[in-house]
Each structure stands twice: as C-alpha cells, then as structure tokens.
Write a protein that holds these residues in place. Structure first.
Motif, PDB file in Angstrom:
ATOM      1  N   GLN A  27       0.815  -1.203   0.000  1.00 16.02           N
ATOM      2  CA  GLN A  27       0.000   0.000   0.000  1.00 16.02           C
ATOM      3  C   GLN A  27       0.857   1.265   0.000  1.00 16.02           C
ATOM      4  O   GLN A  27       0.409   2.319  -0.439  1.00 16.02           O
ATOM      5  N   LEU A  28       2.073   1.166   0.506  1.00 16.95           N
ATOM      6  CA  LEU A  28       2.966   2.316   0.578  1.00 16.95           C
ATOM      7  C   LEU A  28       3.931   2.358  -0.595  1.00 16.95           C
ATOM      8  O   LEU A  28       4.851   3.181  -0.606  1.00 16.95           O
ATOM      9  N   GLY A  29       3.738   1.475  -1.569  1.00 12.27           N
ATOM     10  CA  GLY A  29       4.668   1.348  -2.680  1.00 12.27           C
ATOM     11  C   GLY A  29       5.016   2.647  -3.389  1.00 12.27           C
ATOM     12  O   GLY A  29       6.201   2.964  -3.588  1.00 12.27           O
ATOM     13  N   PRO A  30       4.027   3.456  -3.810  1.00 14.01           N
ATOM     14  CA  PRO A  30       4.375   4.702  -4.525  1.00 14.01           C
ATOM     15  C   PRO A  30       5.260   5.632  -3.700  1.00 14.01           C
ATOM     16  O   PRO A  30       6.235   6.192  -4.220  1.00 14.01           O
ATOM     17  N   MET A  31       4.944   5.790  -2.424  1.00 13.47           N
ATOM     18  CA  MET A  31       5.762   6.661  -1.578  1.00 13.47           C
ATOM     19  C   MET A  31       7.175   6.107  -1.412  1.00 13.47           C
ATOM     20  O   MET A  31       8.165   6.833  -1.529  1.00 13.47           O
ATOM     21  N   LEU A  32       7.273   4.799  -1.130  1.00 16.08           N
ATOM     22  CA  LEU A  32       8.586   4.193  -0.941  1.00 16.08           C
ATOM     23  C   LEU A  32       9.416   4.258  -2.211  1.00 16.08           C
ATOM     24  O   LEU A  32      10.642   4.462  -2.164  1.00 16.08           O
ATOM     25  N   LEU A  33       8.760   4.110  -3.358  1.00 14.38           N
ATOM     26  CA  LEU A  33       9.480   4.160  -4.629  1.00 14.38           C
ATOM     27  C   LEU A  33      10.066   5.544  -4.874  1.00 14.38           C
ATOM     28  O   LEU A  33      11.234   5.680  -5.272  1.00 14.38           O
ATOM     29  N   VAL A  34       9.289   6.574  -4.608  1.00 11.27           N
ATOM     30  CA  VAL A  34       9.790   7.939  -4.829  1.00 11.27           C
ATOM     31  C   VAL A  34      10.908   8.257  -3.830  1.00 11.27           C
ATOM     32  O   VAL A  34      11.917   8.884  -4.198  1.00 11.27           O
ATOM     33  N   PHE A  35      10.744   7.838  -2.580  1.00 12.63           N
ATOM     34  CA  PHE A  35      11.849   8.001  -1.626  1.00 12.63           C
ATOM     35  C   PHE A  35      13.097   7.274  -2.122  1.00 12.63           C
ATOM     36  O   PHE A  35      14.222   7.785  -1.995  1.00 12.63           O
ATOM     37  N   GLY A  36      12.913   6.092  -2.678  1.00 17.14           N
ATOM     38  CA  GLY A  36      14.043   5.310  -3.171  1.00 17.14           C
ATOM     39  C   GLY A  36      14.785   5.993  -4.295  1.00 17.14           C
ATOM     40  O   GLY A  36      16.032   6.039  -4.294  1.00 17.14           O
ATOM     41  N   ILE A  37      14.050   6.559  -5.262  1.00 19.34           N
ATOM     42  CA  ILE A  37      14.747   7.204  -6.387  1.00 19.34           C
ATOM     43  C   ILE A  37      15.424   8.496  -5.915  1.00 19.34           C
ATOM     44  O   ILE A  37      16.460   8.890  -6.473  1.00 19.34           O
ATOM     45  N   ALA A  38      14.876   9.130  -4.874  1.00 17.49           N
ATOM     46  CA  ALA A  38      15.549  10.311  -4.330  1.00 17.49           C
ATOM     47  C   ALA A  38      16.889   9.922  -3.711  1.00 17.49           C
ATOM     48  O   ALA A  38      17.901  10.618  -3.900  1.00 17.49           O
ATOM     49  N   ILE A  39      16.914   8.808  -2.984  1.00 22.49           N
ATOM     50  CA  ILE A  39      18.160   8.346  -2.366  1.00 22.49           C
ATOM     51  C   ILE A  39      19.165   7.927  -3.435  1.00 22.49           C
ATOM     52  O   ILE A  39      20.364   8.238  -3.351  1.00 22.49           O
ATOM     53  N   VAL A  40      18.692   7.227  -4.474  1.00 27.47           N
ATOM     54  CA  VAL A  40      19.590   6.847  -5.574  1.00 27.47           C
ATOM     55  C   VAL A  40      20.139   8.093  -6.263  1.00 27.47           C
ATOM     56  O   VAL A  40      21.316   8.137  -6.663  1.00 27.47           O
ATOM     57  N   GLY A  41      19.299   9.121  -6.385  1.00 26.53           N
ATOM     58  CA  GLY A  41      19.772  10.369  -6.973  1.00 26.53           C
ATOM     59  C   GLY A  41      20.909  10.986  -6.179  1.00 26.53           C
ATOM     60  O   GLY A  41      21.856  11.540  -6.754  1.00 26.53           O
ATOM     61  N   VAL A  42      20.838  10.905  -4.857  1.00 24.87           N
ATOM     62  CA  VAL A  42      21.933  11.402  -4.025  1.00 24.87           C
ATOM     63  C   VAL A  42      23.210  10.607  -4.286  1.00 24.87           C
ATOM     64  O   VAL A  42      24.321  11.169  -4.373  1.00 24.87           O
ATOM     65  N   LEU A  43      23.080   9.285  -4.432  1.00 23.34           N
ATOM     66  CA  LEU A  43      24.257   8.454  -4.718  1.00 23.34           C
ATOM     67  C   LEU A  43      24.848   8.778  -6.082  1.00 23.34           C
ATOM     68  O   LEU A  43      26.078   8.765  -6.257  1.00 23.34           O
ATOM     69  N   ILE A  44      23.988   9.081  -7.058  1.00 20.21           N
ATOM     70  CA  ILE A  44      24.492   9.472  -8.377  1.00 20.21           C
ATOM     71  C   ILE A  44      25.298  10.765  -8.272  1.00 20.21           C
ATOM     72  O   ILE A  44      26.373  10.901  -8.888  1.00 20.21           O
ATOM     73  N   GLU A  45      24.813  11.709  -7.482  1.00 26.08           N
ATOM     74  CA  GLU A  45      25.548  12.958  -7.296  1.00 26.08           C
ATOM     75  C   GLU A  45      26.918  12.702  -6.668  1.00 26.08           C
ATOM     76  O   GLU A  45      27.893  13.393  -6.966  1.00 26.08           O
ATOM     77  N   ALA A  46      26.987  11.697  -5.814  1.00 25.69           N
ATOM     78  CA  ALA A  46      28.229  11.439  -5.100  1.00 25.69           C
ATOM     79  C   ALA A  46      29.248  10.682  -5.943  1.00 25.69           C
ATOM     80  O   ALA A  46      30.460  10.920  -5.814  1.00 25.69           O
ATOM     81  N   PHE A  47      28.786   9.782  -6.797  1.00 25.08           N
ATOM     82  CA  PHE A  47      29.718   8.847  -7.436  1.00 25.08           C
ATOM     83  C   PHE A  47      29.757   8.928  -8.957  1.00 25.08           C
ATOM     84  O   PHE A  47      30.740   8.477  -9.554  1.00 25.08           O
ATOM     85  N   ALA A  48      28.730   9.447  -9.627  1.00 27.17           N
ATOM     86  CA  ALA A  48      28.726   9.483 -11.091  1.00 27.17           C
ATOM     87  C   ALA A  48      29.576  10.635 -11.606  1.00 27.17           C
ATOM     88  O   ALA A  48      29.746  11.665 -10.935  1.00 27.17           O
ATOM     89  N   GLY A  49      30.130  10.463 -12.805  1.00 25.01           N
ATOM     90  CA  GLY A  49      30.902  11.529 -13.427  1.00 25.01           C
ATOM     91  C   GLY A  49      30.025  12.711 -13.777  1.00 25.01           C
ATOM     92  O   GLY A  49      28.812  12.584 -13.969  1.00 25.01           O
ATOM     93  N   ARG A  50      30.642  13.891 -13.888  1.00 24.51           N
ATOM     94  CA  ARG A  50      29.871  15.109 -14.127  1.00 24.51           C
ATOM     95  C   ARG A  50      29.080  15.024 -15.433  1.00 24.51           C
ATOM     96  O   ARG A  50      27.947  15.488 -15.526  1.00 24.51           O
TER      97      ARG A  50
END
Length: 525
Positions: A27-50
């Motif tokens: 039931q919480l899937g949509p919220m958890l999914l959006v939180f998840g992509i936000a966290i992955v976005g932070v990791l991309i900022e930290a480790f992906a090339g410019r």
C-alpha cells in the motif's frame, strides 16, 4: 447514498470493513518508490561523473515518478482501498490515492520544465556568490545543477506522504520532508540570483514559524486527547462535545500551519515573493503539487479528526475563505510582475477551494479533488509560457514587456490568454467546471453567502486576467521587446496543460466520476 450524507455517517458505515492497523508495504509502494529514487539520486551525485549526472538524474526521475503513478493506479484499481499501514501512521483510501495520482502527474509535467536545456533555469553552482569569478567560470563551462533532481523527488515524496498521514506526528514529518528541499530549490535561480536567494530565506523563515505553530498545535491536541492519532482525537471530541480550551487552541495553531502551506489569507505573504524569486519550474511545482498536497492534509485533518467539531471550525474557515478570495483578487489588480500576479491569483484560487472544504459533504470533497487536478494542469501551463518569453536579462517578468506579444508570437500569446481565461472560470474550460463543482456543493450545504462572495471575487479576478490579454494583443510592441524561446520539453508541458484544460472543461464527466468515486470512500480512520 445522498451527496449530503454527513462525513461521520459514511465513516461509521465504512468502519466494519477496516482492518486493524498493520504494516503493508504494498500500500505504501508509490511513496517508498519515490523516496528510493531520491536516495539513488543522491548516490548518483556522489559517485557518477559530471557528464553522466544530468541524463542519469533526469531519466531516473521520469521513470521513478511514472512507475509510482502506475503503482497508484494499480492500488486504486485492485480493490476498494480502505487501509491503514505502517502501524496506523499512514492511510490509503480513495481521496488519498486520487491526490497522490494527481501529485505524480503534475510532478511529471513540472519535470519537463526542469529538464529543459534551451532555457537554463538553475545556477551552475549554488555555492558561488552572485557576480563572483567562480560563478562566471561555471557559467562559461556550461555546468548544470543536477542536485535539483534528488531535491525535487524528496519534495514529491513528502507531498505524497502529507495527505496520507494518519497521525499528526507523521504529518509533521511529511511537512518537513516536502518543505526543506523546496527552501533550497527556491534559491537556485540562474538569473536574478539575489532575488532568488532572498525568496529562499523568506520562505525558510516563514516556513519555520508555520512549522512551529503546527507542532505547538500538535502538542496541545496530544495534551487534550492523549494521542496524536486522528481517530483517537475524533473519538475524544465526540465524548466531550468539543468545548475544551486546550482543544480549540490546538486546532487553531494546527490550522495556521496548514493554511500557511495553502497560502490562505492572512498567511499568504510568502507566496508572491517566493513565486517571483524562485526558478519558474520550481514555482510551477509549488503552485500545483504543493497546493494539492496541502489541501489533502487539510481535508484529512478536518474530515477525520475534527469532523465532530465542524460547528466550531466552519465559521472560522468561512472567514478565512472570504478574506482569501477577496484579498487575492483585489491585490492582484495592482501587480505589474507576471509571476506576482499569478501568485495572488493562486491565493484567490485557494479561497475558492476552501468553499469546497466548508461544504463538509461528499460532493464538496469530490468537487475539491476535481478542482485541484484541473487547476494544477492550468497553472503549470501558464508558468511554462512565462519561461518562454525572454530577453537579455532572462524571463521578461514585467507586464510592460509583454506588450504586443500577440503580434510577435500569436500562438504563444493565444495559449497564455487561454490559460488566463481558464483561471477566470470562463465556460468550456476546466476552471469553470471546477468552480461550479465547489460552489454547487457549498450551496447545497447552506453556504450560499460564501458562494456569492466567490462569484464576485471571480468577476474582480477576471479584470486583471483580461488586462494582460489586452496588453498582449492591443498594445504596440516595443522595439527591443522580448523574444520567444520554445524548447521541446517546455512545449510538451504547454501542450499537456492546454489539453487537460480543454478536456476537463468540455468533457469533464469521466474525471468528475473518478473524483466522486474517490470521495465516496472518504477517509479511513
């Protein structure tokens, strides 16, 4: 069931089917999914090339928000949603899923404005001082501010959580999750950076005050009911007839925090400054998604926790609605900045929406849900047009710079005129259908004087909308007038806005039925 059935009766009828509180992650899937992509976005900022950050972040945000929307549809389609999850902290029901679906669609359309590369809206480096050598170097290098994407997705996650909160503490956490990224995003404008940073500081300070009011109200209500759960507060009010000073003070302070997010008078002063200074794609996001989320939280608090206290809060909400409609419409007449004018227009529309809340009926709830969806598409389309009209200093925000735009770019000027007429509530537009829905519900519940004020305020608002149209089509263009820069992503956002405004005005019944079906389930306790 009659459309005027009291909220408490429908809740009572639905109660036997409500399971005991439990954790149900589906039931919480949509919220958890959006939180998840936000966290992955932070990791991309930290480790992906410019060079890889922008395509990765943009693609991740689009895919994640679209997947969350599909998941929301699946939850609504699977069975009659009436569940509590996360140990009762969050609720999943018809209105919540409708609001979450609306937020996700509007966020996707706003994301089209954010990713537009032909109109660079964001500073290349947020930490560089305005006018400094570091800022000039980053601009010359063509750097892009990709931190925008995880901040935006965190804000959207908070917006999804806000109307689903089933207790006041969870609601406060959701309020902060959606607010803190917006404070940062408002200060990231590429042009007029000092104005943008001033807007961010104002928004942060006033938002902190409103959060303090909200939290103090939560504390008082906890002292009154011994719980922050909305259902427990409602039960306690029913037992004690709702005359306790602690209760009334808590409701008043809690309402201040919620009404601030709506931009309702007298808690509206942040709106024109923040809308003017923020990057326009972020303004569009706040004017649509944040408004939908805040109204969802307001509806849940008033219809679940405070439904038995409605004879106390309805008169106060009458006064707030009248002040909001009148002040928004009258003050907008004096504005010469397009974004500030649209900000005061948003204030007036918040007042129109409050008439649906005052109805405290199923028809009032369904009309409010429809209005939120219709207004969201129109306002994103209007701000998308604002991003197109540009001069050497960036967006041509002053009204005088729009003189003769109908001759320079008749299609763009015509589309903007159409959005303004929809705001005014002209028939065969979504604005007319939305206003008719909330006004008719208010009349059914005896709020006819409030509707009369709303109609008169709409007439006043039509004046400044028509004034902009007259300037665009009946004024001589300036020799050094602005040009129109149309990017593919922005054009797609405008097309979606026009399509939704036309369809919801000419053939609104399917969405009205969808909103009515969601409202028939009301809010789970």
């Amino acid at each position: 069931m009659s459309v005027t059935t009291p909220v408490s009766l429908v809740l009572t009828q639905a109660a036997p089917d409500i399971p005991a509180p439990h954790i149900e992650y589906g039931q919480l899937g949509p919220m958890l999914l959006v939180f998840g992509i936000a966290i992955v976005g932070v990791l991309i900022e930290a480790f992906a090339g410019r060079g890889l950050r922008f395509p990765l972040q943009a693609g991740l945000a689009f895919i994640g928000l679209a997947a969350a929307f599909v998941w929301t549809i699946a939850l609504a389609w699977r069975d009659k949603p009436h569940h509590v999850a996360a140990e009762g902290a969050l609720a999943v029901d018809g209105p919540t899923l409708f609001l979450q679906g609306t937020i996700l669609v509007l966020a996707l359309v706003s994301l089209l404005l954010i990713v537009e590369r032909r109109q660079v809206h964001f500073a290349a480096q947020a930490s560089a001082l305005p006018g400094s050598e570091a800022e000039q170097e980053t601009h010359a290098a063509g750097l892009a501010q990709t931190e925008v994407f995880p901040l935006m997705t965190f804000a959207v996650a908070g917006m999804l959580m806000f109307p689903a909160s089933n207790d006041l503490l969870t609601m406060f956490v959701a309020l902060e999750i959606l607010s803190l990224p917006l404070y940062l995003l408002c200060g990231l404008a590429r042009r007029r950076r000092l104005l943008s940073q001033e807007a961010a500081v104002k928004y942060f300070l006033l938002g902190a005050f409103s959060s303090a009011f909200f939290l103090y109200g939560v504390a008082l209500l906890y002292g009154y009911a011994g719980s922050v759960r909305l259902s427990v507060i409602a039960t306690q009010i029913q037992r004690e007839a709702g005359s306790e000073p602690l209760l009334l003070a808590g409701v008043a302070l809690l309402s201040v925090g919620l009404l601030f997010k709506l931009g309702a008078v007298p808690f509206h002063m942040w709106k024109p400054d923040v809308y003017q200074g923020a990057p326009t794609p972020i303004t569009a996001l706040m004017a649509s998604c944040t408004l939908v989320s805040a109204f969802g939280a307001l509806l849940r608090v008033y219809y679940v926790a405070l439904e038995n206290l409605r004879w106390d809060w309805r008169p106060a909400l009458w006064g707030v609605a009248i002040l909001t409609m009148v002040a928004g419409a009258v003050i907008a007449i004096t504005q010469t900045d397009i974004k500030r004018m649209l900000a005061y227009s948003s204030v007036a529309h918040a007042g129109f929406l409050l008439t649906g809340v005052v109805a405290t009926s199923e028809s009032g709830l369904s009309g409010t849900l429809f209005y939120l969806a219709a207004y969201g598409f129109t306002t994103i389309g209007a701000f998308a047009v604002v991003t197109m009209v540009r001069d050497t200093a960036g967006e041509a925000a002053h009204l005088s710079r729009w003189a003769g735009l109908g001759r320079r770019a008749p299609l763009v000027a015509g589309v903007f005129a159409f959005f303004l007429l929809a705001f005014a509530g002209i028939p065969l537009t979504s604005g007319f259908t939305g206003k008719f829905a909330v006004f008719s519900a208010a009349v059914q519940e005896g709020a006819t004087p409030l509707v009369i004020v709303g109609v008169l305020s709409s007439a006043v608002a039509a004046f400044f909308y028509v004034r902009v149209i007259v300037v665009m089509f009946f004024s001589e263009p300036e020799a050094d007038g602005p040009s129109v820069v149309v990017g593919p992503a922005t054009a797609a956002a405008v097309v979606l806005g026009v399509t939704a405004t036309v369809v919801l005005g000419v053939l609104p019944q399917p969405v009205l039925d969808l909103a009515g079906h969601a409202a028939s389930q009301l809010f789970v306790r």
